[in-house]
Motif scaffolding. Structure first.
Motif, PDB file in Angstrom:
ATOM      1  N   SER A  22       1.031  -1.118   0.162  1.00 17.80           N
ATOM      2  CA  SER A  22      -0.004   0.033   0.044  1.00 17.80           C
ATOM      3  C   SER A  22       0.843   1.082  -0.025  1.00 17.80           C
ATOM      4  O   SER A  22       2.135   1.416   0.408  1.00 17.80           O
ATOM      5  CB  SER A  22      -0.734  -0.032   1.190  1.00 17.80           C
ATOM      6  N   ASN A  23       0.173   2.305  -0.509  1.00 21.81           N
ATOM      7  CA  ASN A  23       0.743   3.711  -0.644  1.00 21.81           C
ATOM      8  C   ASN A  23      -0.039   4.691  -0.261  1.00 21.81           C
ATOM      9  O   ASN A  23      -0.512   5.349  -0.967  1.00 21.81           O
ATOM     10  CB  ASN A  23       1.518   3.780  -1.820  1.00 21.81           C
ATOM     11  N   PRO A  24      -0.438   4.865   1.153  1.00 21.60           N
ATOM     12  CA  PRO A  24      -1.387   5.801   1.763  1.00 21.60           C
ATOM     13  C   PRO A  24      -1.350   7.111   1.314  1.00 21.60           C
ATOM     14  O   PRO A  24      -2.219   7.982   0.965  1.00 21.60           O
ATOM     15  CB  PRO A  24      -1.339   5.761   3.291  1.00 21.60           C
ATOM     16  N   GLU A  25      -0.239   7.520   1.065  1.00 28.50           N
ATOM     17  CA  GLU A  25       0.093   9.040   0.687  1.00 28.50           C
ATOM     18  C   GLU A  25      -0.385   9.255  -0.793  1.00 28.50           C
ATOM     19  O   GLU A  25      -0.655  10.551  -1.178  1.00 28.50           O
ATOM     20  CB  GLU A  25       1.717   9.367   0.679  1.00 28.50           C
ATOM     21  N   ASN A  26      -0.291   8.244  -1.509  1.00 31.64           N
ATOM     22  CA  ASN A  26      -0.826   8.404  -3.000  1.00 31.64           C
ATOM     23  C   ASN A  26      -2.361   7.635  -3.260  1.00 31.64           C
ATOM     24  O   ASN A  26      -2.641   7.543  -4.260  1.00 31.64           O
ATOM     25  CB  ASN A  26       0.215   7.613  -3.914  1.00 31.64           C
ATOM     26  N   GLY A  27      -2.973   7.513  -2.081  1.00 34.80           N
ATOM     27  CA  GLY A  27      -4.300   6.956  -2.194  1.00 34.80           C
ATOM     28  C   GLY A  27      -4.297   5.534  -2.617  1.00 34.80           C
ATOM     29  O   GLY A  27      -5.163   5.274  -3.598  1.00 34.80           O
ATOM     30  N   THR A  92      -9.474   4.792  -1.015  1.00 39.27           N
ATOM     31  CA  THR A  92      -9.454   5.122   0.504  1.00 39.27           C
ATOM     32  C   THR A  92      -9.111   4.433   1.410  1.00 39.27           C
ATOM     33  O   THR A  92      -9.017   2.814   1.001  1.00 39.27           O
ATOM     34  CB  THR A  92     -10.652   5.891   0.666  1.00 39.27           C
ATOM     35  N   ASP A  93      -8.986   4.420   2.738  1.00 42.05           N
ATOM     36  CA  ASP A  93      -8.673   3.359   3.784  1.00 42.05           C
ATOM     37  C   ASP A  93      -9.747   2.745   4.393  1.00 42.05           C
ATOM     38  O   ASP A  93      -9.684   1.799   5.159  1.00 42.05           O
ATOM     39  CB  ASP A  93      -7.873   4.269   4.803  1.00 42.05           C
TER      40      ASP A  93
END
Length: 128
Positions: A22-27, A92-93
């Motif tokens: 995952s890469n939360p900063e990039n959605g 999204t998370d």
């Protein structure tokens, strides 16, 4: 784990967040899910097709439809089960998935639908 039984076919789903993919900063939020399909009937079945509805908390809904699962159209004997692992990415998370399988009874080639219960896809830190 969520579980549902339709027409004698038991579907169970477990999910896990894939932090390393995952890469939360990039959605980009990646989840894996394990599905177990248990044949509680007295006849052999074959999983022919799948249809998924994938819901992202930003309001996006995707539909995925096709033959079999993970490249297979497994035969499941009475009392046996078949399991596989696949994955889904969200923007999204928080999200969810639900769907259905098209099954075929090998005895008479009749087809029927089996519901895949809705399950949540939630990044662990959102649960606190």
């Amino acid at each position: 784990m969520v579980t549902a039984i339709t027409e004698g076919i038991k579907i169970s789903v477990d999910t896990i967040y894939q932090d390393e993919h995952s890469n939360p900063e990039n959605g980009h939020f990646m989840f894996a899910y394990r599905i177990s399909i248990e044949n509680l009937t007295d006849f052999e079945i074959q999983l022919m097709r799948r249809q998924w509805f994938i819901f992202d908390s930003n309001g996006t809904v995707r539909e995925v439809e096709g033959e079999g699962v993970v490249g297979m159209q497994p035969m499941i004997m009475p009392g046996d089960s078949y399991s596989y692992v696949s994955g889904c990415n969200l923007k999204t998370d928080i999200g969810s998935m639900r769907g259905r399988y098209l099954m075929r009874r090998t005895l008479d080639d009749s087809e029927f639908l089996v519901e895949i219960p809705e399950f949540e896809l939630v990044v662990p830190f959102r649960l606190n």
